[in-house]
Design an enzyme around this catalytic site. Sequence first.
Site, PDB file in Angstrom:
ATOM      1  N   HIS A 208      26.586 -64.820  -1.589  1.00 34.50           N
ATOM      2  CA  HIS A 208      26.729 -63.810  -0.536  1.00 34.50           C
ATOM      3  C   HIS A 208      26.777 -64.445   0.839  1.00 34.50           C
ATOM      4  O   HIS A 208      27.564 -64.068   1.703  1.00 34.50           O
ATOM      5  CB  HIS A 208      25.506 -62.879  -0.561  1.00 34.50           C
ATOM      6  CG  HIS A 208      25.708 -61.701  -1.439  1.00 34.50           C
ATOM      7  ND1 HIS A 208      24.721 -61.171  -2.220  1.00 34.50           N
ATOM      8  CD2 HIS A 208      26.798 -60.939  -1.650  1.00 34.50           C
ATOM      9  CE1 HIS A 208      25.192 -60.142  -2.890  1.00 34.50           C
ATOM     10  NE2 HIS A 208      26.443 -59.976  -2.562  1.00 34.50           N
ATOM     11  N   ARG A 310      39.197 -56.333  -6.592  1.00 33.60           N
ATOM     12  CA  ARG A 310      38.204 -56.456  -7.674  1.00 33.60           C
ATOM     13  C   ARG A 310      37.591 -55.068  -7.920  1.00 33.60           C
ATOM     14  O   ARG A 310      36.592 -54.715  -7.302  1.00 33.60           O
ATOM     15  CB  ARG A 310      37.098 -57.428  -7.271  1.00 33.60           C
ATOM     16  CG  ARG A 310      37.520 -58.886  -7.163  1.00 33.60           C
ATOM     17  CD  ARG A 310      36.313 -59.722  -6.710  1.00 33.60           C
ATOM     18  NE  ARG A 310      36.471 -61.140  -6.969  1.00 33.60           N
ATOM     19  CZ  ARG A 310      36.793 -62.047  -6.047  1.00 33.60           C
ATOM     20  NH1 ARG A 310      36.993 -61.685  -4.804  1.00 33.60           N
ATOM     21  NH2 ARG A 310      36.885 -63.333  -6.371  1.00 33.60           N
ATOM     22  N   ARG A 346      43.139 -55.496 -10.112  1.00 33.25           N
ATOM     23  CA  ARG A 346      42.612 -56.064 -11.357  1.00 33.25           C
ATOM     24  C   ARG A 346      41.799 -55.014 -12.105  1.00 33.25           C
ATOM     25  O   ARG A 346      40.974 -54.325 -11.494  1.00 33.25           O
ATOM     26  CB  ARG A 346      41.731 -57.275 -11.036  1.00 33.25           C
ATOM     27  CG  ARG A 346      41.136 -57.888 -12.280  1.00 33.25           C
ATOM     28  CD  ARG A 346      40.426 -59.170 -11.972  1.00 33.25           C
ATOM     29  NE  ARG A 346      39.120 -58.947 -11.373  1.00 33.25           N
ATOM     30  CZ  ARG A 346      38.335 -59.926 -10.939  1.00 33.25           C
ATOM     31  NH1 ARG A 346      38.755 -61.182 -11.007  1.00 33.25           N
ATOM     32  NH2 ARG A 346      37.162 -59.683 -10.412  1.00 33.25           N
ATOM     33  N   GLU A 435      42.215 -67.712 -15.950  1.00 32.68           N
ATOM     34  CA  GLU A 435      40.915 -68.238 -15.552  1.00 32.68           C
ATOM     35  C   GLU A 435      40.170 -68.841 -16.737  1.00 32.68           C
ATOM     36  O   GLU A 435      39.070 -69.349 -16.598  1.00 32.68           O
ATOM     37  CB  GLU A 435      40.071 -67.175 -14.831  1.00 32.68           C
ATOM     38  CG  GLU A 435      40.096 -65.816 -15.450  1.00 32.68           C
ATOM     39  CD  GLU A 435      39.443 -64.742 -14.580  1.00 32.68           C
ATOM     40  OE1 GLU A 435      38.902 -65.037 -13.502  1.00 32.68           O
ATOM     41  OE2 GLU A 435      39.451 -63.577 -15.023  1.00 32.68           O
ATOM     42  N   ASN A 458      37.930 -69.730  -9.464  1.00 31.05           N
ATOM     43  CA  ASN A 458      36.461 -69.772  -9.572  1.00 31.05           C
ATOM     44  C   ASN A 458      36.058 -69.911 -11.039  1.00 31.05           C
ATOM     45  O   ASN A 458      35.247 -70.766 -11.406  1.00 31.05           O
ATOM     46  CB  ASN A 458      35.828 -68.497  -9.006  1.00 31.05           C
ATOM     47  CG  ASN A 458      36.320 -68.172  -7.618  1.00 31.05           C
ATOM     48  OD1 ASN A 458      36.744 -69.050  -6.892  1.00 31.05           O
ATOM     49  ND2 ASN A 458      36.272 -66.907  -7.246  1.00 31.05           N
ATOM     50  N   ASP A 459      36.627 -69.039 -11.872  1.00 27.77           N
ATOM     51  CA  ASP A 459      36.283 -69.113 -13.291  1.00 27.77           C
ATOM     52  C   ASP A 459      37.015 -70.255 -13.986  1.00 27.77           C
ATOM     53  O   ASP A 459      36.470 -70.884 -14.889  1.00 27.77           O
ATOM     54  CB  ASP A 459      36.595 -67.780 -13.988  1.00 27.77           C
ATOM     55  CG  ASP A 459      35.441 -66.800 -13.824  1.00 27.77           C
ATOM     56  OD1 ASP A 459      34.286 -67.218 -14.007  1.00 27.77           O
ATOM     57  OD2 ASP A 459      35.685 -65.633 -13.490  1.00 27.77           O
ATOM     58  N   ARG A 469      29.442 -71.513 -12.195  1.00 30.39           N
ATOM     59  CA  ARG A 469      30.046 -71.475 -10.852  1.00 30.39           C
ATOM     60  C   ARG A 469      29.021 -71.175  -9.763  1.00 30.39           C
ATOM     61  O   ARG A 469      29.271 -71.395  -8.591  1.00 30.39           O
ATOM     62  CB  ARG A 469      31.185 -70.451 -10.805  1.00 30.39           C
ATOM     63  CG  ARG A 469      30.731 -69.054 -11.144  1.00 30.39           C
ATOM     64  CD  ARG A 469      31.898 -68.119 -11.363  1.00 30.39           C
ATOM     65  NE  ARG A 469      32.238 -67.391 -10.153  1.00 30.39           N
ATOM     66  CZ  ARG A 469      33.104 -66.386 -10.116  1.00 30.39           C
ATOM     67  NH1 ARG A 469      33.752 -66.025 -11.220  1.00 30.39           N
ATOM     68  NH2 ARG A 469      33.371 -65.758  -8.999  1.00 30.39           N
ATOM     69  N   CYS A 506      44.132 -66.487  -6.664  1.00 30.63           N
ATOM     70  CA  CYS A 506      43.293 -65.519  -5.956  1.00 30.63           C
ATOM     71  C   CYS A 506      41.826 -65.917  -5.958  1.00 30.63           C
ATOM     72  O   CYS A 506      40.977 -65.168  -5.519  1.00 30.63           O
ATOM     73  CB  CYS A 506      43.464 -64.120  -6.544  1.00 30.63           C
ATOM     74  SG  CYS A 506      43.013 -64.025  -8.284  1.00 30.63           S
TER      75      CYS A 506
HETATM   76  C1  PEP Z   1      38.173 -66.152 -10.102  1.00 31.66           C
HETATM   77  O1  PEP Z   1      37.531 -66.319 -11.141  1.00 31.66           O
HETATM   78  O2  PEP Z   1      38.657 -67.087  -9.436  1.00 31.66           O
HETATM   79  C2  PEP Z   1      38.406 -64.788  -9.595  1.00 31.66           C
HETATM   80  C3  PEP Z   1      39.232 -64.571  -8.584  1.00 31.66           C
HETATM   81  O3  PEP Z   1      37.696 -63.792 -10.172  1.00 31.66           O
HETATM   82  P1  PEP Z   1      36.145 -63.496  -9.827  1.00 31.66           P
HETATM   83  O4  PEP Z   1      35.738 -64.421  -8.736  1.00 31.66           O
HETATM   84  O5  PEP Z   1      36.062 -62.080  -9.453  1.00 31.66           O
HETATM   85  O6  PEP Z   1      35.500 -63.808 -11.148  1.00 31.66           O
HETATM   86 MG    MG Z   2      37.089 -64.606 -12.377  1.00 30.44          MG
END
Ligand code: PEP
Ligand code: MG
Length: 574
Positions: A208, A310, A346, A435, A458-459, A469, A506
Site C-alpha cells: 500500500h 481490477r 479483468r 502471469e 507481478n505474478d 511477490r 499491466c
Molecule cells: C500482475 O500480476 O502483474 C497483475 C497485473 O495482476 P495483480 O497485480 O492484480 O495480481
Molecule cells: Mg496478477
Amino acid sequence: MIQVSTNAQAPNAPDANPFGAEVIVTGVPVVGGLAYGRIVKPGARPGFGDIDATEIAESLRPAESERFAAAAGVVADRLTERASRNSGVAAEVLIATAALARDRGWIGAANKAISGGAPAALAAIAATDQFVEVFTNLGGLMAERVTDLKDVRDRVVAELLGVAEPGIPVPDEPSILLADDLAPADTAELDPTKVIGLAMRLGGPSSHTSIIARQLGIPCVVAAGALGDIDSGAMGYVDGDLGTVGSSPDPELISVAVAQAHARAKEIAGWRGPGRTSDGHPVAILANVADGSSAREGARAPVEGVGLFRTELAFLERADEPSVAEQVALYREVIDAFPGRKVVIRTLDAGSDKPLKFVNNTEEPNPAMGVRGNRIVKSYPEIRDNQLRALGEAAKGDGRSAPWVMAPMIATVDEAREFAGAVRLQGLIPGVMVEVPSAALLADGILAEVDFVSIGTNDLAQYTMAADRMSPELAELTDPWQPAVLALIAKVGEAGQRANKPVGVCGEAAADPLLACVLVGLGVTSLSTAPAAAAAVGLQLGEVTLQQCRNAAAAALNAVSPAQARDDARTKLG
Ligand code: PEP
Ligand code: MG
C-alpha cells in the site's frame, strides 16, 4: 568513512557512490526521482511493557468491554473523518483501516479476552496477535494487512492509555522520511511538499505504501534492509531510480543532481502523449484503475484508455456476490470515464492476495497456487457468467465501445479457448492475462484462441522465481528485471508479432520507464500503469528509437542479474 551496503549494487555498477555519501544503503526502487533533505524517522510506537496487567474483577468486565468498544469507535471515527478530507487511494486506505477498527471478528476476540479478565489494552494486543498469525499464514495482500492491523491496535491502545495517537512526524522543512514500515493510514496523508523522499526497511514494491508513494510522486525505495545504518538529523537523499539512500553526500554534487532531477520532473509533468518511440513506433500508454472514481481521476492523466480494471478490488469487503445490476453500474462508470477509448476489464481475480468472501470460503494450504482467478469457474460457474453478463450489458448504449475482457491466471490453451467462447457470446473482445509461466510458454496456442494478451509481471515474476511477490526478503528475486522473467516476456512478444495481435503489460513493470523501453523492445505493444506513472514512461519512450529498445532488450536478456540487466539496458538506451 564510506560504508556501502551491497545487497543491490551490481558489481559492475558505473559508480556505487556518485554523490560522495558517507553511508549508502540499497533497496528496491519504487518511485523514480532524487530527493535531498534532512533525515527524519518516526517516533516510537506506544510501549506495551508498562500496561497494568491486573486482572479485571468479574463485575467490572462489562464496563471494560464498553471502554474497549468506545476506544475502537473513536479510532474508527477519526480515520473515517480523515478519509472524508481525502480522495482517491488515500481515502480508500483510510476507509479500509477504519473498517479494521470496526471489524467484528477482531472486536469479538478482544471481548473474549476481556471476559477472561484481561484489561482492555491487553485484550486489544491479544486479539491483534491472533489475527496477525491468521493474516501472516494467508500470505500475500492479507499478510500486508498485518501492518494496518498493528496500526489500529496502536491507536486503540494509545486511546485506552490516554496518550497521544501514534503517527509519523510532520516535518517543518522538506525532509527525507526513513522508517521500518509505514502504516498506510499515515502514508495516505503525507504532504509531498514536506516529505520529499521516502525509504523503508520493509515493504514490497506492491505494498500500500508503495502504491501511495507512486500516487503522490514521492521518490521511494523499499526493502532497504540496512536503513538502520543511517541516523536521523543528518542531511540525506533518496534516489528512487537507482534504489539507494545515502547520508551526508557532497552538498555540491547532490545539488547539481537534484537540479537535474527537478528539470526532468518538469518535463515529465509536461508530457501529453500519445505514446510512441522517437522514430514514431506507437505504444499505447494506458491506466490501471480500480473503480469509477479512480477511472475518472485516471482520465486526467496522459493515457489513451484503461489497460487493467481490477474488478475484484471493488468487492473485497463484500459478504455476498454483487447483483448483476450493481455490477453493470460499476462497469459503466469505468467505460464512460473513457468514451470511445480502449477499456480492458479483468474478470474477478479472487483468491490468494485478494480473497473474496463470496468465493474463497474454503481453506487452502497454498492459496497463491490454489483456486484463484479464472480457476473459480469450476466451482462457481454462475459467478463468472453473471459478471460476463453484466459486462455485456454495461457495453450497451449509444456511443459505448465494447470493452476488452480478460481472464486472470490462465495456464492452458483450453482455459483460454473456453474463456474466449464465453466472452464472445456477450459480444465482447476476449483476451487473457499471461502471469503463469505455462501461459508464456504456450503463447502461440493461446493467441490463436484470443484477440489479445496482457502480461501480469507481478505474478509472472512470483511464479517464475517461486518467490512470494509481497516478501520484502525476496524483493530481488521478484524484480521484473530478472532475466528469466524477461525471457518469458520475450516469448510472448514474439508470439504476438507472429499472430499480429496486441501484447500488453499491466503489471508494475510497465511503470518503470527504463524497463518500459525494454518491454517495447521485447515486442510489447501497450503499457498500463498507475496513472501517476504514465507521463514518465511516455517521456522516456519518446526519447529512444525502436532499435534502441530492441538493443536494450537483447542486452537485458543476456544479463545474469537484475542489476546487470538494468545497467546494460541503460547503456544501450544512451
Ligand atoms: C500482475 O500480476 O502483474 C497483475 C497485473 O495482476 P495483480 O497485480 O492484480 O495480481
Ligand atoms: Mg496478477
